[in-house]
Design a protein around this motif. Structure first.
Motif, PDB file in Angstrom:
ATOM      1  N   MET A   1       0.791  -1.137  -0.165  1.00 14.84           N
ATOM      2  CA  MET A   1      -0.173  -0.016  -0.094  1.00 14.84           C
ATOM      3  C   MET A   1       0.816   1.291   0.005  1.00 14.84           C
ATOM      4  O   MET A   1       1.252   1.806  -0.884  1.00 14.84           O
ATOM      5  N   GLN A   2       1.322   1.679   1.209  1.00 12.87           N
ATOM      6  CA  GLN A   2       2.240   2.885   1.160  1.00 12.87           C
ATOM      7  C   GLN A   2       3.687   2.781   0.720  1.00 12.87           C
ATOM      8  O   GLN A   2       4.081   3.626  -0.013  1.00 12.87           O
ATOM      9  N   PRO A  36      -3.811   7.210   3.180  1.00 13.10           N
ATOM     10  CA  PRO A  36      -4.473   6.254   2.342  1.00 13.10           C
ATOM     11  C   PRO A  36      -5.248   7.113   1.212  1.00 13.10           C
ATOM     12  O   PRO A  36      -5.583   8.299   1.524  1.00 13.10           O
ATOM     13  N   GLU A  40      -8.757   3.189  -0.438  1.00 12.57           N
ATOM     14  CA  GLU A  40      -8.213   2.425   0.740  1.00 12.57           C
ATOM     15  C   GLU A  40      -9.275   2.847   1.846  1.00 12.57           C
ATOM     16  O   GLU A  40      -9.542   2.112   2.821  1.00 12.57           O
ATOM     17  N   ARG A  41      -9.269   4.153   1.856  1.00 15.11           N
ATOM     18  CA  ARG A  41     -10.431   4.962   2.961  1.00 15.11           C
ATOM     19  C   ARG A  41     -11.738   4.153   3.028  1.00 15.11           C
ATOM     20  O   ARG A  41     -12.410   3.955   4.029  1.00 15.11           O
ATOM     21  N   MET A  44     -11.432   0.712   4.707  1.00 16.15           N
ATOM     22  CA  MET A  44     -11.019   0.795   6.178  1.00 16.15           C
ATOM     23  C   MET A  44     -12.265   0.773   7.182  1.00 16.15           C
ATOM     24  O   MET A  44     -13.401   1.069   6.957  1.00 16.15           O
ATOM     25  N   GLY A  62      -2.630  -0.065   7.297  1.00 15.00           N
ATOM     26  CA  GLY A  62      -2.458  -1.172   6.375  1.00 15.00           C
ATOM     27  C   GLY A  62      -2.251  -2.387   6.967  1.00 15.00           C
ATOM     28  O   GLY A  62      -1.901  -3.621   6.594  1.00 15.00           O
ATOM     29  N   GLU A  80      -3.522  -4.893   1.379  1.00 17.11           N
ATOM     30  CA  GLU A  80      -3.590  -3.947   0.422  1.00 17.11           C
ATOM     31  C   GLU A  80      -4.565  -3.983  -0.310  1.00 17.11           C
ATOM     32  O   GLU A  80      -5.215  -4.876  -0.596  1.00 17.11           O
ATOM     33  N   VAL A  81      -5.033  -2.528  -0.830  1.00 15.36           N
ATOM     34  CA  VAL A  81      -6.232  -2.477  -1.443  1.00 15.36           C
ATOM     35  C   VAL A  81      -5.743  -2.082  -3.081  1.00 15.36           C
ATOM     36  O   VAL A  81      -4.966  -1.305  -3.263  1.00 15.36           O
ATOM     37  N   ASP A  82      -6.623  -2.850  -4.021  1.00 15.55           N
ATOM     38  CA  ASP A  82      -6.444  -2.482  -5.347  1.00 15.55           C
ATOM     39  C   ASP A  82      -7.736  -2.565  -5.977  1.00 15.55           C
ATOM     40  O   ASP A  82      -8.304  -3.535  -6.516  1.00 15.55           O
ATOM     41  N   LEU A  86      -8.700  -6.697  -2.231  1.00 14.75           N
ATOM     42  CA  LEU A  86      -8.232  -6.812  -1.135  1.00 14.75           C
ATOM     43  C   LEU A  86      -7.087  -7.991  -0.880  1.00 14.75           C
ATOM     44  O   LEU A  86      -7.330  -9.160  -1.315  1.00 14.75           O
TER      45      LEU A  86
END
Length: 121
Positions: A1-2, A36, A40-41, A44, A62, A80-82, A86
């Motif tokens: 992610m980051q 994020p 991603e938000r 969450m 993450g 991780e989000v794509d 996930l």
């Protein structure tokens, strides 16, 4: 992610650095890169299985935690989000792929919804 964002920023910067001596030091705002994105938000928060027995907490850093109703942790790790997918990697090395559709997160044979949301059949 980051981590992917940091690598992308570094590669973009190295392509624009001149060979001659720069008069200004290179400054990178890593805090801005660690924030994020909208996808991603949206993922969450807490997700609850249809039967209410399992809770999945997706944290802003993450990390995730999967717990049983009794509060016992059964998995922890990173995610991780794509887009609508996930990717989960547990601290034990176990991996899984989840997918969201119409407010339902499907992870293996579990279906998760947000607390208070009605389950779509």
């Amino acid at each position: 992610m980051q981590f992917n964002r940091v690598l992308t920023a570094f590669s973009a910067l190295t392509g624009s650095i001149r060979a001659n001596n720069a008069t200004h030091p290179l400054e990178i705002d890593l805090e801005a890169l660690m924030q994020p994105n909208a996808a991603e938000r949206a993922m969450m928060g807490v997700w609850v299985a249809d039967d209410g027995a399992t809770r999945l907490s997706l944290l802003p850093n993450g990390r995730y935690g999967k717990t049983l109703r009794a509060g016992r942790d059964i998995y922890r790790g990173r995610y991780e989000v794509d887009g609508s997918r996930l990717y989960f990697e547990g601290d034990t090395g176990r991996t899984a792929i989840g997918e969201t559709r119409r407010g339902i997160l499907t992870l293996g044979d579990h279906r998760f919804i947000r607390p208070g949301a009605r389950s779509a059949a």
